[in-house]
Design a protein around this motif. Structure first.
Motif, PDB file in Angstrom:
ATOM      1  N   ASP A   1       0.824  -1.211   0.000  1.00  0.00           N
ATOM      2  CA  ASP A   1       0.000   0.000   0.000  1.00  0.00           C
ATOM      3  C   ASP A   1       0.858   1.260   0.000  1.00  0.00           C
ATOM      4  N   LYS A   2       1.945   1.284   0.741  1.00  0.00           N
ATOM      5  CA  LYS A   2       2.825   2.458   0.795  1.00  0.00           C
ATOM      6  C   LYS A   2       3.429   2.741  -0.573  1.00  0.00           C
ATOM      7  N   LYS A   3       3.907   1.694  -1.222  1.00  0.00           N
ATOM      8  CA  LYS A   3       4.536   1.865  -2.532  1.00  0.00           C
ATOM      9  C   LYS A   3       3.512   2.292  -3.583  1.00  0.00           C
ATOM     10  N   LEU A   4       2.310   1.723  -3.501  1.00  0.00           N
ATOM     11  CA  LEU A   4       1.266   2.086  -4.459  1.00  0.00           C
ATOM     12  C   LEU A   4       0.821   3.531  -4.280  1.00  0.00           C
ATOM     13  N   ALA A   5       0.827   4.056  -3.060  1.00  0.00           N
ATOM     14  CA  ALA A   5       0.449   5.447  -2.824  1.00  0.00           C
ATOM     15  C   ALA A   5       1.427   6.385  -3.529  1.00  0.00           C
ATOM     16  N   LYS A   6       2.718   6.096  -3.440  1.00  0.00           N
ATOM     17  CA  LYS A   6       3.722   6.916  -4.133  1.00  0.00           C
ATOM     18  C   LYS A   6       3.521   6.853  -5.643  1.00  0.00           C
ATOM     19  N   LEU A   7       3.305   5.647  -6.149  1.00  0.00           N
ATOM     20  CA  LEU A   7       3.111   5.493  -7.583  1.00  0.00           C
ATOM     21  C   LEU A   7       1.846   6.204  -8.061  1.00  0.00           C
ATOM     22  N   GLU A   8       0.809   6.164  -7.278  1.00  0.00           N
ATOM     23  CA  GLU A   8      -0.445   6.829  -7.650  1.00  0.00           C
ATOM     24  C   GLU A   8      -0.235   8.337  -7.756  1.00  0.00           C
ATOM     25  N   ARG A   9       0.482   8.898  -6.801  1.00  0.00           N
ATOM     26  CA  ARG A   9       0.749  10.339  -6.820  1.00  0.00           C
ATOM     27  C   ARG A   9       1.554  10.724  -8.055  1.00  0.00           C
ATOM     28  N   LYS A  10       2.605   9.959  -8.349  1.00  0.00           N
ATOM     29  CA  LYS A  10       3.429  10.261  -9.524  1.00  0.00           C
ATOM     30  C   LYS A  10       2.643  10.072 -10.814  1.00  0.00           C
ATOM     31  N   THR A  11       1.770   9.086 -10.838  1.00  0.00           N
ATOM     32  CA  THR A  11       0.935   8.860 -12.022  1.00  0.00           C
ATOM     33  C   THR A  11       0.009  10.051 -12.248  1.00  0.00           C
ATOM     34  N   GLN A  12      -0.604  10.548 -11.184  1.00  0.00           N
ATOM     35  CA  GLN A  12      -1.493  11.700 -11.310  1.00  0.00           C
ATOM     36  C   GLN A  12      -0.737  12.941 -11.788  1.00  0.00           C
ATOM     37  N   GLU A  13       0.488  13.152 -11.284  1.00  0.00           N
ATOM     38  CA  GLU A  13       1.305  14.285 -11.727  1.00  0.00           C
ATOM     39  C   GLU A  13       1.620  14.164 -13.214  1.00  0.00           C
ATOM     40  N   ALA A  14       1.953  12.962 -13.655  1.00  0.00           N
ATOM     41  CA  ALA A  14       2.266  12.762 -15.069  1.00  0.00           C
ATOM     42  C   ALA A  14       1.039  13.001 -15.941  1.00  0.00           C
ATOM     43  N   ILE A  15      -0.126  12.582 -15.486  1.00  0.00           N
ATOM     44  CA  ILE A  15      -1.361  12.803 -16.247  1.00  0.00           C
ATOM     45  C   ILE A  15      -1.656  14.297 -16.350  1.00  0.00           C
ATOM     46  N   HIS A  16      -1.490  15.022 -15.243  1.00  0.00           N
ATOM     47  CA  HIS A  16      -1.722  16.470 -15.261  1.00  0.00           C
ATOM     48  C   HIS A  16      -0.763  17.169 -16.219  1.00  0.00           C
ATOM     49  N   THR A  17       0.481  16.734 -16.215  1.00  0.00           N
ATOM     50  CA  THR A  17       1.477  17.325 -17.111  1.00  0.00           C
ATOM     51  C   THR A  17       1.086  17.095 -18.561  1.00  0.00           C
ATOM     52  N   LEU A  18       0.675  15.910 -18.894  1.00  0.00           N
ATOM     53  CA  LEU A  18       0.274  15.616 -20.265  1.00  0.00           C
ATOM     54  C   LEU A  18      -0.954  16.425 -20.682  1.00  0.00           C
ATOM     55  N   ILE A  19      -1.896  16.566 -19.781  1.00  0.00           N
ATOM     56  CA  ILE A  19      -3.096  17.358 -20.095  1.00  0.00           C
ATOM     57  C   ILE A  19      -2.721  18.809 -20.347  1.00  0.00           C
ATOM     58  N   ARG A  20      -1.831  19.355 -19.497  1.00  0.00           N
ATOM     59  CA  ARG A  20      -1.387  20.748 -19.679  1.00  0.00           C
ATOM     60  C   ARG A  20      -0.694  20.926 -21.025  1.00  0.00           C
ATOM     61  N   GLN A  21       0.144  19.955 -21.366  1.00  0.00           N
ATOM     62  CA  GLN A  21       0.843  20.055 -22.653  1.00  0.00           C
ATOM     63  C   GLN A  21      -0.143  20.037 -23.815  1.00  0.00           C
ATOM     64  N   ARG A  22      -1.132  19.198 -23.756  1.00  0.00           N
ATOM     65  CA  ARG A  22      -2.126  19.142 -24.834  1.00  0.00           C
ATOM     66  C   ARG A  22      -2.943  20.430 -24.909  1.00  0.00           C
ATOM     67  N   LEU A  23      -3.324  20.953 -23.732  1.00  0.00           N
ATOM     68  CA  LEU A  23      -4.087  22.207 -23.729  1.00  0.00           C
ATOM     69  C   LEU A  23      -3.262  23.351 -24.293  1.00  0.00           C
ATOM     70  N   ALA A  24      -1.972  23.370 -23.928  1.00  0.00           N
ATOM     71  CA  ALA A  24      -1.097  24.424 -24.437  1.00  0.00           C
ATOM     72  C   ALA A  24      -0.936  24.295 -25.943  1.00  0.00           C
ATOM     73  N   ALA A  25      -0.832  23.094 -26.430  1.00  0.00           N
ATOM     74  CA  ALA A  25      -0.688  22.871 -27.860  1.00  0.00           C
ATOM     75  C   ALA A  25      -1.973  23.251 -28.594  1.00  0.00           C
ATOM     76  N   GLN A  26      -3.139  23.021 -27.963  1.00  0.00           N
ATOM     77  CA  GLN A  26      -4.416  23.356 -28.599  1.00  0.00           C
ATOM     78  C   GLN A  26      -4.643  24.871 -28.633  1.00  0.00           C
ATOM     79  N   LYS A  27      -4.126  25.577 -27.628  1.00  0.00           N
ATOM     80  CA  LYS A  27      -4.288  27.029 -27.601  1.00  0.00           C
ATOM     81  C   LYS A  27      -3.466  27.680 -28.705  1.00  0.00           C
ATOM     82  N   GLY A  28      -2.568  26.944 -29.273  1.00  0.00           N
ATOM     83  CA  GLY A  28      -1.783  27.477 -30.381  1.00  0.00           C
ATOM     84  C   GLY A  28      -0.484  28.085 -29.954  1.00  0.00           C
ATOM     85  N   GLU A  29      -0.092  27.882 -28.709  1.00  0.00           N
ATOM     86  CA  GLU A  29       1.184  28.436 -28.269  1.00  0.00           C
ATOM     87  C   GLU A  29       2.315  27.841 -29.091  1.00  0.00           C
ATOM     88  N   SER A  30       2.264  26.531 -29.297  1.00  0.00           N
ATOM     89  CA  SER A  30       3.287  25.921 -30.120  1.00  0.00           C
ATOM     90  C   SER A  30       2.867  24.501 -30.421  1.00  0.00           C
TER      91      SER A  30
END
Length: 148
Positions: A96-125
């Motif tokens: 459970d301890k190890k899975l909690a760390k992995l879950e947090r990192k997974t959520q951070e990676a998902i947020h990063t990917l979403i931000r990148q897609r939104l930034a790309a859709q806004k036309g920044e680059s």
């Protein structure tokens, strides 16, 4: 059987053994020596069979051990013997301890990917450099909102 009874039976057995030993001491056994000719006896095949040997004593032991081993192996293959004696609650607790760390990192990676897609859709680059800048900007905004 009480202690006194076992003591009496043991005394009787020891007395019998002592009497047999005294009786056999008077007889000299010449197994390998012939006293008449004063030479060593030569054994024949029939005498070898009659002699008490280690091979004769352990004759059926190998088959017995093999049979017992096969029984144990058949018993070990029983599905009920493979199952653990108690539930694996401690294994779940450790993961459970190890899975909690992995879950947090997974959520951070998902947020990063979403931000990148939104930034790309806004036309920044459309390229990766623009997406990375958008990510940095998002992290800076996050850091500022955390400080407030």
């Amino acid at each position: 059987m009480s202690l006194a009874e076992s003591s009496e039976t043991r005394k009787a057995r020891l007395q019998e053994l002592k009497q047999r030993k005294e009786a056999s001491q008077g007889i000299i056994k010449n197994r390998n020596f012939d006293p008449e000719s004063r030479t060593l006896k030569k054994h024949t095949a029939s005498e070898d069979v009659e002699m008490d040997t280690v091979e004769k004593n352990i004759d059926g032991l190998a088959q017995l051990v093999i049979a017992e081993d096969e029984e144990k192996r058949a018993e070990e293959l029983n599905v009920f013997n493979i199952a653990p004696k108690r539930p694996n609650w401690d294994l779940k607790r450790e993961t459970d301890k190890k899975l909690a760390k992995l879950e947090r990192k997974t959520q951070e990676a998902i947020h990063t990917l979403i931000r990148q897609r939104l930034a790309a859709q806004k036309g920044e680059s459309d390229d990766i450099v623009g997406a990375m800048r958008a990510q940095e900007n998002a992290q800076n905004e996050e850091a500022l909102s955390d400080e407030e």
